[in-house]
Scaffold this active site. Sequence first.
Site, PDB file in Angstrom:
ATOM      1  N   GLU A 197      -5.414  -0.950 -11.902  1.00 58.72           N
ATOM      2  CA  GLU A 197      -6.413  -0.393 -12.830  1.00 58.72           C
ATOM      3  C   GLU A 197      -7.141  -1.509 -13.577  1.00 58.72           C
ATOM      4  OE1 GLU A 197      -7.853   2.339 -13.015  1.00 58.72           O
ATOM      5  OE2 GLU A 197      -7.415   3.541 -14.789  1.00 58.72           O
ATOM      6  N   THR A 217     -18.008   1.173 -17.119  1.00 57.25           N
ATOM      7  CA  THR A 217     -16.900   1.248 -18.080  1.00 57.25           C
ATOM      8  C   THR A 217     -16.934   0.049 -19.029  1.00 57.25           C
ATOM      9  OG1 THR A 217     -15.579   2.342 -16.398  1.00 57.25           O
ATOM     10  CG2 THR A 217     -14.381   1.491 -18.288  1.00 57.25           C
TER      11      THR A 217
HETATM   12  P1  ADP Z   1     -13.194   5.961 -12.768  1.00 50.45           P
HETATM   13  O1  ADP Z   1     -12.917   6.385 -14.205  1.00 50.45           O
HETATM   14  O2  ADP Z   1     -13.910   7.017 -12.029  1.00 50.45           O
HETATM   15  O3  ADP Z   1     -11.956   5.446 -12.095  1.00 50.45           O
HETATM   16  P2  ADP Z   1     -13.896   3.214 -13.127  1.00 50.45           P
HETATM   17  O4  ADP Z   1     -15.200   2.654 -13.552  1.00 50.45           O
HETATM   18  O5  ADP Z   1     -12.695   3.039 -14.008  1.00 50.45           O
HETATM   19  O6  ADP Z   1     -14.176   4.747 -12.828  1.00 50.45           O
HETATM   20  O7  ADP Z   1     -13.459   2.604 -11.697  1.00 50.45           O
HETATM   21  C1  ADP Z   1     -14.302   2.531 -10.620  1.00 50.45           C
HETATM   22  C2  ADP Z   1     -14.510   1.078 -10.227  1.00 50.45           C
HETATM   23  O8  ADP Z   1     -13.355   0.563  -9.546  1.00 50.45           O
HETATM   24  C3  ADP Z   1     -15.667   0.919  -9.264  1.00 50.45           C
HETATM   25  O9  ADP Z   1     -16.400  -0.218  -9.644  1.00 50.45           O
HETATM   26  C4  ADP Z   1     -15.018   0.690  -7.899  1.00 50.45           C
HETATM   27  O10 ADP Z   1     -15.796  -0.117  -7.061  1.00 50.45           O
HETATM   28  C5  ADP Z   1     -13.708   0.002  -8.271  1.00 50.45           C
HETATM   29  N1  ADP Z   1     -12.641   0.275  -7.287  1.00 50.45           N
HETATM   30  C6  ADP Z   1     -11.966  -0.625  -6.542  1.00 50.45           C
HETATM   31  N2  ADP Z   1     -11.057  -0.017  -5.761  1.00 50.45           N
HETATM   32  C7  ADP Z   1     -11.150   1.304  -5.983  1.00 50.45           C
HETATM   33  C8  ADP Z   1     -10.475   2.438  -5.480  1.00 50.45           C
HETATM   34  N3  ADP Z   1      -9.531   2.354  -4.555  1.00 50.45           N
HETATM   35  N4  ADP Z   1     -10.814   3.631  -5.985  1.00 50.45           N
HETATM   36  C9  ADP Z   1     -11.772   3.749  -6.911  1.00 50.45           C
HETATM   37  N5  ADP Z   1     -12.463   2.720  -7.430  1.00 50.45           N
HETATM   38  C10 ADP Z   1     -12.152   1.495  -6.974  1.00 50.45           C
END
Ligand code: ADP
Length: 306
Positions: A128, A180
């Site tokens: 995360e 974010t």
């Molecule tokens: P959410 O709250 O929908 O998880 P975030 O902004 O916290 O959104 O996370 C999404 C970000 O994490 C994106 O930039 C994405 O490219 C990156 N990312 C990397 N690997 C993954 C994955 N397996 N699943 C989702 N997002 C990913």
Amino acid sequence: MNTITVKSPASVANLCCGFDIMGIALSGLYDVMTLTKREEKGISIKHIDKYNLPEDPAQNVAGVALQAMMDALQYPNGFDVIIDKQIKPGSGIGSSAASATGIVVAANELLGKPFGKKELVAFAMEGEALASGSRHADNLAPCIYGGLTLIRDTATLDIIELPIPPMYVNIVHPQIEIKTSYARQILPKEVPLKSAITQWANVAGLIAGFIKADYGLISRSLIDVIVEPVRSKLIPGFDEVKKKSLEAGALGGGIAGSGPSLFMFSENIDVAKAVEAEMIKVYKSLNIEYKTYITTIGEGVVVDNS
Ligand code: ADP
């Protein structure tokens, strides 16, 4: 057992006043992940969805989380991972958390459960951190434990599982992008004492409302005087959706995670349907593409036996 498939749920963090400390798992909205043991060292990731996420394990939250677990075990072999992502990345409903938790639960099952839930949250948090740039577990804990969780302290992962009465959860996801990192950057660094008092009164009220299944108290406590006033400006239609949802009978709600999705709690399905209709009206009138869901509070990552 060499292969396992899991369903990893979407989640809503913050729940208004509980910024960075509370979250719920959602039912019916999940990613599907399949993990297979292999002799060869390392991790290979393949996405069979439409989101073009990085397949380099060092750039994918699932890869980073799994690597953290393998390092802890000094695991000599490797894994093949297939991810079918249904939860759109960047939606605010825990897309990255679903990947980070799904993978560690799956690997833990395949390896005969060497780790407990808290350790799984710690591994997932490594993943995360890649997505959000900070270590937080408010989406991760509900995905591992299910239901509603409170993170009293992130450093020691003091996670408390709490009861929550049956409620419907509306989600509306306006198809706009909010980073974010930007949504964090604009937050106030300091908070006036008066606002802090209001906020912790509401957090306490909300938790008490959940434990006592007191819907009136839940409704009165779903208020955020610190984060929402700043972040809601990034979401077109926010004020209107909130006003109309409350008029339609919703208990309350706000920004899901760091947005752009919004969530609303309702006591029954008729209200949830009326709330969804209002959400749709707002985004139609603004000419913004949207997705809506009516769901409930769900369990965490589950093994898919189908
Ligand atoms: P959410 O709250 O929908 O998880 P975030 O902004 O916290 O959104 O996370 C999404 C970000 O994490 C994106 O930039 C994405 O490219 C990156 N990312 C990397 N690997 C993954 C994955 N397996 N699943 C989702 N997002 C990913």
